[in-house]
Each structure stands twice: as C-alpha cells, then as structure tokens.
Design an enzyme around this catalytic site. Structure first.
Site, PDB file in Angstrom:
ATOM      1  N   HIS A  20       0.837  -1.204   0.000  1.00 20.87           N
ATOM      2  CA  HIS A  20       0.000   0.000   0.000  1.00 20.87           C
ATOM      3  C   HIS A  20       0.867   1.248   0.000  1.00 20.87           C
ATOM      4  O   HIS A  20       1.918   1.276   0.628  1.00 20.87           O
ATOM      5  CB  HIS A  20      -0.946   0.016   1.214  1.00 20.87           C
ATOM      6  CG  HIS A  20      -0.270  -0.275   2.506  1.00 20.87           C
ATOM      7  ND1 HIS A  20       0.019  -1.556   2.931  1.00 20.87           N
ATOM      8  CD2 HIS A  20       0.205   0.540   3.476  1.00 20.87           C
ATOM      9  CE1 HIS A  20       0.627  -1.507   4.099  1.00 20.87           C
ATOM     10  NE2 HIS A  20       0.772  -0.235   4.447  1.00 20.87           N
ATOM     11  N   HIS A  29       0.935   5.148   1.055  1.00 25.75           N
ATOM     12  CA  HIS A  29       0.274   6.165   1.875  1.00 25.75           C
ATOM     13  C   HIS A  29       0.366   7.518   1.181  1.00 25.75           C
ATOM     14  O   HIS A  29       1.445   7.914   0.737  1.00 25.75           O
ATOM     15  CB  HIS A  29       0.987   6.334   3.226  1.00 25.75           C
ATOM     16  CG  HIS A  29       0.904   5.167   4.145  1.00 25.75           C
ATOM     17  ND1 HIS A  29      -0.051   5.053   5.132  1.00 25.75           N
ATOM     18  CD2 HIS A  29       1.669   4.050   4.254  1.00 25.75           C
ATOM     19  CE1 HIS A  29       0.136   3.935   5.816  1.00 25.75           C
ATOM     20  NE2 HIS A  29       1.174   3.312   5.307  1.00 25.75           N
TER      21      HIS A  29
HETATM   22  P1  5GP Z   1       1.565   0.268   7.402  1.00 21.82           P
HETATM   23  O1  5GP Z   1       1.967   0.573   8.812  1.00 21.82           O
HETATM   24  O2  5GP Z   1       1.498  -1.212   7.126  1.00 21.82           O
HETATM   25  O3  5GP Z   1       2.361   1.012   6.376  1.00 21.82           O
HETATM   26  O4  5GP Z   1       0.123   0.861   7.243  1.00 21.82           O
HETATM   27  C1  5GP Z   1      -1.040   0.140   7.436  1.00 21.82           C
HETATM   28  C2  5GP Z   1      -2.156   1.135   7.498  1.00 21.82           C
HETATM   29  O5  5GP Z   1      -3.383   0.468   7.307  1.00 21.82           O
HETATM   30  C3  5GP Z   1      -2.249   1.883   8.827  1.00 21.82           C
HETATM   31  O6  5GP Z   1      -2.114   3.277   8.596  1.00 21.82           O
HETATM   32  C4  5GP Z   1      -3.629   1.496   9.356  1.00 21.82           C
HETATM   33  O7  5GP Z   1      -4.285   2.558   9.995  1.00 21.82           O
HETATM   34  C5  5GP Z   1      -4.359   1.063   8.094  1.00 21.82           C
HETATM   35  N1  5GP Z   1      -5.387   0.068   8.301  1.00 21.82           N
HETATM   36  C6  5GP Z   1      -5.251  -1.091   8.995  1.00 21.82           C
HETATM   37  N2  5GP Z   1      -6.411  -1.789   8.959  1.00 21.82           N
HETATM   38  C7  5GP Z   1      -7.282  -1.049   8.227  1.00 21.82           C
HETATM   39  C8  5GP Z   1      -8.646  -1.244   7.852  1.00 21.82           C
HETATM   40  O8  5GP Z   1      -9.291  -2.241   8.184  1.00 21.82           O
HETATM   41  N3  5GP Z   1      -9.210  -0.280   7.085  1.00 21.82           N
HETATM   42  C9  5GP Z   1      -8.524   0.847   6.699  1.00 21.82           C
HETATM   43  N4  5GP Z   1      -9.178   1.735   5.956  1.00 21.82           N
HETATM   44  N5  5GP Z   1      -7.241   1.058   7.034  1.00 21.82           N
HETATM   45  C10 5GP Z   1      -6.633   0.116   7.796  1.00 21.82           C
END
Ligand code: 5GP
Ligand code: ZN
Length: 138
Positions: free
Chosen positions: A99, A101
């Site tokens: 993903h 951001h």
């Molecule tokens: P990472 O830390 O892996 O780069 O980011 C994961 C992101 O996914 C986090 O910012 C978290 O808030 C978001 N996230 C986790 N679970 C969900 C979900 O069920 N729905 C949405 N919309 N975002 C999620």
C-alpha cells in the site's frame, strides 16, 4: 487468505473509497495521520512492493498520481503531499498487502519530511557514496 486489504477489495470489510480502476483501489486510512490520509493498493495481492512486477508497480503509481491530483484539487487547505510506503516489518509495514500512503500536507501542519523518518547514514563522503553506487550497479 487472511488479508485485511484483500477483504476490503472483496467488499467483506467496508471502506471509504476514493478511487478505483481495474487494477487499483484507494480508500481512507481507518486511523488517519492527516485529514484525507489515503491508501492506494493493488487489487492483486502482493505482500510488499518489491514482490510486484515493474509493470504492476507502474499501474499502482499511475493510480497514486491520479489520487494525488484528486486530493490536491478537491481538498481544502492542502498545499502539498507526503507519499510513502513502508516495505517489510523492518521499515514499519504492519499490513502485509502493498500500500502507498498519501498524506495531505500544508505549511502549518507540524509534520516532518521524509528525511525525518530515517537519518542514519554512516557517511556522505564521496568515496563512500561511490562504493555504494558501484555495489548497486555491478
Ligand atoms: P503500514 O503501517 O502497514 O504502512 O500501514 C497500514 C495502514 O493500514 C495503517 O495506517 C492502518 O491505519 C491502516 N489500516 C489497517 N487496517 C485497516 C482497515 O481495516 N481499514 C482501513 N481503511 N485502514 C486500515
Ligand atoms: Zn491481500
């Protein structure tokens, strides 16, 4: 597969969608760090960015560009963006479905730059930089 983002793509978990095309979905982060904090994801599961093909990565970043412009044009008080990816646990990735951001920014939001995330280079000596570039290209 027990992947939260695959479940969002399948419609099994709800999301606030902001963009969709054949290969990509974009939706608001459930725990936003900024108003309009958006995630752009490939519909085909890949645990991390480096596990995608260059072509798939291209499709993902095409969508990142579209969504970035959408945010800049349609959100008030947004004058810049920070765009980034955490790749693997060492870099803070918690959801193992690639993903990107997008963090909407403005001059007074108190946030840092990408330089504030990592700042642990051993040296900026030109010989040292040359050595690393040779290591990466041999
Ligand atoms: P990472 O830390 O892996 O780069 O980011 C994961 C992101 O996914 C986090 O910012 C978290 O808030 C978001 N996230 C986790 N679970 C969900 C979900 O069920 N729905 C949405 N919309 N975002 C999620
Ligand atoms: Zn997935």
């Amino acid at each position: 597969m027990d992947c939260i983002f695959c479940k969002i793509i399948a419609g099994e978990i709800p999301c606030y969608k902001v963009y969709e095309d054949e290969n990509t979905l974009a939706f608001l982060d459930v725990a936003p760090c900024a108003d309009g904090h958006t995630m752009v994801i490939p519909k085909k599961h890949a645990a991390a960015f480096v596990e995608m093909s260059p072509e798939e990565s291209g499709e993902l970043f095409k969508a990142v560009n579209i969504v970035s412009n959408q945010i800049m044009e349609k959100m008030e008080n947004v004058t810049g963006l920070t765009i980034g990816m955490n790749t693997y646990e060492s870099a803070g990735q918690t959801v193992m479905h690639t993903h990107v951001h997008i963090f909407p920014r403005n001059e007074n939001d108190g946030g840092g730059t990408t330089h504030s995330i990592v700042n642990n280079a051993k040296s900026s000596d030109s010989e040292y930089l040359k050595k690393i570039s040779e290591q990466l290209t041999k």
